[in-house]
Every structure is written in C-alpha cells, then in structure tokens.
Design a protein around this motif. Sequence first.
Motif, PDB file in Angstrom:
ATOM      1  N   MET A 155       2.255   1.723  -3.329  1.00  0.00           N
ATOM      2  CA  MET A 155       0.958   2.308  -4.242  1.00  0.00           C
ATOM      3  C   MET A 155       0.665   3.705  -4.049  1.00  0.00           C
ATOM      4  N   PHE A 156       0.960   4.096  -2.671  1.00  0.00           N
ATOM      5  CA  PHE A 156       0.573   5.571  -2.368  1.00  0.00           C
ATOM      6  C   PHE A 156       1.781   6.525  -2.932  1.00  0.00           C
TER       7      PHE A 156
ATOM      8  N   VAL B 284       0.880  -1.275  -0.085  1.00  0.00           N
ATOM      9  CA  VAL B 284      -0.182  -0.074  -0.091  1.00  0.00           C
ATOM     10  C   VAL B 284       0.924   1.287  -0.146  1.00  0.00           C
TER      11      VAL B 284
ATOM     12  N   THR C  76      -5.088   3.195  -4.861  1.00  0.00           N
ATOM     13  CA  THR C  76      -4.403   3.296  -3.582  1.00  0.00           C
ATOM     14  C   THR C  76      -5.484   3.367  -2.509  1.00  0.00           C
TER      15      THR C  76
END
Length: 132
Positions: free
Chosen positions: A49-50, A46, A57
């Motif tokens: 993705m952020f 995550v 996200t």
Amino acid sequence: MITAWGSIRLASSWGSVAWLKTLPLDVPWWYLPLSGAAWALAGLTVWLMFFTDHPWTPYAFLTVVLTFAAFWWLDRYLLPQAHYFTENWPLALVITAVAVVVTGLLTLPPVWNSNFGADDERTPQSQNRATS
C-alpha cells in the motif's frame, strides 16, 4: 519490523516443527508459524500500500501497529503460564505505549503528507499540467 518479525517467526518455527511438537508449549505448535505468516502478510500488505501510494496507507499502518501491540500483549503476557514472561511488563508497557503514540503521530494527515506526500516530488511541468 512487523514484517521481518513475522517472517522470522514463520521461517524459524516452520523449520523446527518436529522439535516444537516435542516441547510443552503454552500454545499449540501450529500457532507459531500461523501467527508468523499472518504478521508477515499484514506487514507486506502495508508495504505494498505504501509503495503504490494507496490513500488508506496511514490508517492501515496505524491499524497494523495497534493490532500488533494487542497481539504482543496477548502472546507474551496473557497466554504464557511461565512467570518469567511477566517480570518485565512495566518496560514492555512503556515501549508499547511509545511505539503506539509515535505511530499515531506519524500517521496524522499533516505529518504523513509532509513526509510522504506527492506535492514535494512534483516537477514544475507536472504542476503546470495539474493547475491548467
């Protein structure tokens, strides 16, 4: 927090394997480092993705928090046989509900985009190129 918790669980249990094998645990000893590694990996995914502005996200963030909440209840309140784990379930339920609701609100598209959207970070030159 999930990434840090998973990493700490992995490191501490992996460094204590010999000791864990001697304890009368409610779960197999390998459950602790394996679950720590899984949560560290989920959190790192995550985070990546952020930082790469992936469009999924907010959904990944909410999914990890919901899955972690379910795991927490399974890990702390359903698997253990010791009664002292179940004594604070009302407080744990309130904290879990608040965490899930706050995460759900933060990941709503208008809130997420206002906090993490790229529109407020554009320079006037990039806005001109985007409209032409």
